[in-house]
Write an enzyme that holds these catalytic residues in place. Structure first.
Site, short mmCIF file in Angstrom:
data_model
loop_
_atom_site.label_atom_id
_atom_site.label_comp_id
_atom_site.label_asym_id
_atom_site.label_seq_id
_atom_site.Cartn_x
_atom_site.Cartn_y
_atom_site.Cartn_z
N ASP A 17 1.38 -6.32 9.54
CA ASP A 17 2.52 -6.62 8.68
C ASP A 17 2.88 -8.10 8.65
O ASP A 17 4.04 -8.47 8.51
CB ASP A 17 3.75 -5.78 9.10
CG ASP A 17 3.45 -4.30 9.10
OD1 ASP A 17 2.66 -3.86 8.24
OD2 ASP A 17 3.97 -3.59 9.98
N LYS A 20 -0.45 -10.01 4.96
CA LYS A 20 -1.86 -10.16 4.52
C LYS A 20 -1.99 -9.84 3.02
O LYS A 20 -2.70 -10.54 2.30
CB LYS A 20 -2.77 -9.21 5.32
CG LYS A 20 -2.81 -9.52 6.81
CD LYS A 20 -3.62 -8.51 7.57
CE LYS A 20 -3.01 -7.13 7.65
NZ LYS A 20 -1.75 -7.04 8.43
N GLY A 44 -0.31 -0.84 5.17
CA GLY A 44 0.67 -0.87 4.08
C GLY A 44 0.80 -2.32 3.69
O GLY A 44 1.36 -3.12 4.44
N HIS A 45 0.22 -2.67 2.56
CA HIS A 45 0.23 -4.08 2.12
C HIS A 45 1.12 -4.18 0.88
O HIS A 45 0.80 -3.63 -0.16
CB HIS A 45 -1.19 -4.55 1.80
CG HIS A 45 -2.07 -4.56 3.01
ND1 HIS A 45 -3.39 -4.93 2.98
CD2 HIS A 45 -1.82 -4.26 4.31
CE1 HIS A 45 -3.90 -4.84 4.19
NE2 HIS A 45 -2.97 -4.43 5.02
N GLN A 227 -4.48 -4.09 9.48
CA GLN A 227 -4.04 -4.16 10.88
C GLN A 227 -4.18 -5.60 11.38
O GLN A 227 -4.07 -6.52 10.57
CB GLN A 227 -4.79 -3.16 11.77
CG GLN A 227 -4.44 -1.71 11.52
CD GLN A 227 -5.10 -1.13 10.28
OE1 GLN A 227 -6.31 -1.23 10.11
NE2 GLN A 227 -4.34 -0.52 9.41
P1 GDP Z 1 0.71 -6.75 5.54
O1 GDP Z 1 0.57 -5.37 6.07
O2 GDP Z 1 0.17 -7.80 6.47
O3 GDP Z 1 0.15 -6.92 4.15
O4 GDP Z 1 2.26 -7.04 5.44
P2 GDP Z 1 3.38 -6.02 4.84
O5 GDP Z 1 3.21 -5.97 3.38
O6 GDP Z 1 3.39 -4.75 5.59
O7 GDP Z 1 4.71 -6.77 5.24
C1 GDP Z 1 4.96 -8.07 4.82
C2 GDP Z 1 6.21 -8.09 3.92
O8 GDP Z 1 6.62 -9.42 3.75
C3 GDP Z 1 5.98 -7.58 2.52
O9 GDP Z 1 7.14 -6.93 2.09
C4 GDP Z 1 5.74 -8.84 1.69
O10 GDP Z 1 6.09 -8.70 0.34
C5 GDP Z 1 6.65 -9.80 2.38
N1 GDP Z 1 6.24 -11.21 2.40
C6 GDP Z 1 5.01 -11.76 2.47
N2 GDP Z 1 5.09 -13.10 2.60
C7 GDP Z 1 6.41 -13.39 2.58
C8 GDP Z 1 7.15 -14.62 2.73
O11 GDP Z 1 6.61 -15.70 2.89
N3 GDP Z 1 8.53 -14.51 2.71
C9 GDP Z 1 9.17 -13.32 2.55
N4 GDP Z 1 10.49 -13.32 2.54
N5 GDP Z 1 8.49 -12.16 2.43
C10 GDP Z 1 7.15 -12.20 2.46
P1 IMO Z 2 -1.11 -3.37 8.15
O1 IMO Z 2 -2.49 -3.49 7.53
C1 IMO Z 2 1.33 -2.46 11.63
C2 IMO Z 2 -0.17 0.58 14.40
C3 IMO Z 2 0.64 1.85 14.48
C4 IMO Z 2 0.39 2.24 15.92
C5 IMO Z 2 -1.08 1.83 16.13
C6 IMO Z 2 -2.06 2.97 15.97
O2 IMO Z 2 -0.05 -2.95 7.21
O3 IMO Z 2 -0.79 -4.60 8.93
P2 IMO Z 2 -2.97 4.33 13.87
O4 IMO Z 2 -2.26 5.16 12.86
O5 IMO Z 2 -3.73 3.18 13.28
O6 IMO Z 2 -3.82 5.14 14.82
O7 IMO Z 2 -1.79 3.70 14.78
O8 IMO Z 2 -1.35 0.83 15.15
N1 IMO Z 2 -0.61 0.20 13.03
C7 IMO Z 2 -0.04 -0.78 12.31
N2 IMO Z 2 1.03 -1.55 12.58
N3 IMO Z 2 0.62 -2.65 10.51
C8 IMO Z 2 -0.47 -1.90 10.24
O9 IMO Z 2 -1.27 -2.13 9.17
C9 IMO Z 2 -0.82 -0.87 11.15
N4 IMO Z 2 -1.80 0.05 11.18
C10 IMO Z 2 -1.67 0.69 12.36
O10 IMO Z 2 2.01 1.63 14.23
O11 IMO Z 2 1.17 1.44 16.78
MG MG Z 3 1.73 -3.69 6.46
#
Ligand code: GDP
Ligand code: IMO
Ligand code: MG
Length: 432
Positions: A17, A20, A44-45, A227
């Site tokens: 999170d 990416k 979850g991106h 991840q």
């Molecule tokens: P990922 O799993 O690495 O793709 O990250 P997630 O999407 O789960 O969580 C990142 C969150 O931060 C998302 O809601 C993005 O839209 C948001 N995001 C990404 N870059 C920025 C930033 O520079 N500032 C803010 N405020 N939000 C951001």
């Molecule tokens: P993105 O791509 C954050 C964590 C789960 C748990 C551990 C194992 O959005 O960054 P699993 O279901 O993979 O067997 O769970 O890994 N986990 C993540 N945490 N971002 C993710 O993906 C994750 N994918 C798995 O919360 O701790």
């Molecule tokens: Mg994510």
């Protein structure tokens, strides 16, 4: 080999999170092909385009452009139902998945994987991992155990039925006798999955050659990590990890591409730390600053809605990731979330029993006893979300960013100041 190779990769350096999806979406504009190589719908991106938010789980983040090839590679575990729902949602938004390729070698998540994920967690008590319950671990376990069902098997009704029968009988014994859970229904799964197979058939290809051909013909290929380094099965905080290899090398195996072809590796670093699920987190903040980060940053999971644990940026973690992933650049995200703080801290390393800790501890007991060493920086107390030039960032924000580069020894490539495509300060212009 290796000349004129135009590839880039986006890797999480913390616990996921980091943003990416946002960075991949930004870099995709100049790419031709976007490839997911590991993980599944545990990812979850979130990508924000023109103020509209898309939560992608299996689809590569390049799917939001009309003219990119998007590949779900061999190392990914595919839940057909989730993927079809994602495609349907995309189409509802007027976008198309026609450019999608799914590897015929990728493994399929089946309902018994989800149920086993739940069952295995239920018996672990305090030692539970806090998985996403999407069946990721059990599906990878079947793959390693050589009883998994691949997309190419799903495409052949005779093979699929035979492999499904074997697995359902085995899994139902485990579910009922070992865990006391309900069995799954063979006929129901067979019918549903043969239906999914026909819907997915047009997308199924030999993606290994598709990626290699693209690279060799000079196309710009972007690898999208899911991840993160600390969740890597081998290198992360085992057993509180996922069951795949989110590190840079994992993309080589997962996409079927030799390491010579992996260039311009970005490590995405959230400007503070978060973690979902269990496991050690040395710089975790259990106070009002942690709550401030959670509320200001809306730190709740895209997939599970779970509250994310928050803490200061931990450069012991990021430096470990920098080494393991041979990072070329850092992409610092969510710097804007720190805008309102009077002061910000960075953990620059750990001590244990008063002595500096070298490397990154393998043992979780050791890690749990590590004390973070913090450096404190003045906050910038300015809204930076509208800034597009590095030199226009407040001096205190630049100092914070530059300290990250100094400690990790990796150049800053991108600074992100908001979720939107344009809220990006790009210092290296990869693929330009
Ligand atoms: P990922 O799993 O690495 O793709 O990250 P997630 O999407 O789960 O969580 C990142 C969150 O931060 C998302 O809601 C993005 O839209 C948001 N995001 C990404 N870059 C920025 C930033 O520079 N500032 C803010 N405020 N939000 C951001
Ligand atoms: P993105 O791509 C954050 C964590 C789960 C748990 C551990 C194992 O959005 O960054 P699993 O279901 O993979 O067997 O769970 O890994 N986990 C993540 N945490 N971002 C993710 O993906 C994750 N994918 C798995 O919360 O701790
Ligand atoms: Mg994510």
């Amino acid at each position: 080999m290796g000349t004129n190779v135009a590839t880039s990769m986006v890797i999480g350096t913390q616990w996921g999170d980091e943003g990416k999806g946002k960075i991949v979406d930004y870099l995709s504009e100049r790419a031709d092909v976007v490839v997911r190589s590991q993980g599944g719908n545990n990812a979850g991106h979130t990508v924000v385009v023109d103020g509209k938010s898309f939560a992608l789980r299996l689809l590569p983040s390049g799917i939001l452009y009309d003219d990119k090839m998007n590949i779900i590679g061999t190392g990914v575990v595919v839940d057909p139902k989730v993927l079809l729902e994602e495609i349907a949602n995309l189409e509802k938004e007027g976008k198309s998945a026609k450019s999608l390729y799914i590897s015929d070698r990728a493994h399929v998540i089946l309902p018994y994987h989800n149920r086993l994920d739940e069952a295995e967690e239920s018996v672990k008590g305090d030692a539970k991992i806090g998985t996403t319950k999407n069946g990721i671990g059990p599906c990878y376990a079947d793959k390693v155990n050589r009883i998994g069902i691949r997309i190419c098997d799903l495409m052949d009704p005779v093979v699929f039925e035979k492999k499904l029968k074997f697995n359902v009988e085995l899994k139902n014994k485990m579910l009922t006798a070992v865990y006391g859970f309900e069995p799954v229904n063979f006929e129901e799964i067979l019918k549903d999955y043969l239906g999914y197979a026909e819907q997915l058939r047009p997308f199924v290809k030999d993606t290994n050659f598709a990626v290699i051909d693209a690279i060799q013909s000079g196309k710009k290929v972007l690898f999208e990590g899911a991840q993160a380094t600390m969740l890597d099965l081998d290198h992360g905080t085992y057993p509180f990890v996922t069951s795949s290899h989110p590190v840079a090398g994992g993309a080589s195996v997962g996409a079927g591409v030799g390491p010579n072809y992996l260039k311009n590796i970005f490590g995405v670093v959230k400007a503070y730390s978060t973690r979902v699920g269990e496991g050690p987190f040395p710089s975790e903040l259990l106070d009002e600053t942690g709550e401030y980060l959670r509320q200001t940053g809306h730190e709740f999971g895209t997939v599970t809605g779970r509250s994310r644990r928050c803490g200061w940026l931990d450069l012991a973690v990021v430096s470990y990731g920098a080494a393991l992933n041979s990072l070329d650049y850092l992409a610092i995200t969510r710097l804007d979330i720190l805008d309102g703080l009077d002061e910000v801290k960075i953990c620059v390393g750990y001590t244990r029993n008063g002595e500096a800790v070298q490397g990154f501890p393998a043992s979780l007991d050791v890690l749990a006893k590590c004390e973070p060493v913090y450096e404190t920086f003045p906050g910038w107390k300015t809204d930076i979300s509208g800034i597009r030039k590095y030199e226009e960032l407040p001096e205190a924000a630049r100092r914070y960013v530059e300290r990250i580069a100094e400690v990790t020894g990796v150049k800053i490539g991108i600074v992100s100041v908001g979720p939107g495509r344009d809220q990006t300060i790009d210092l290296v212009n990869v693929f330009a």
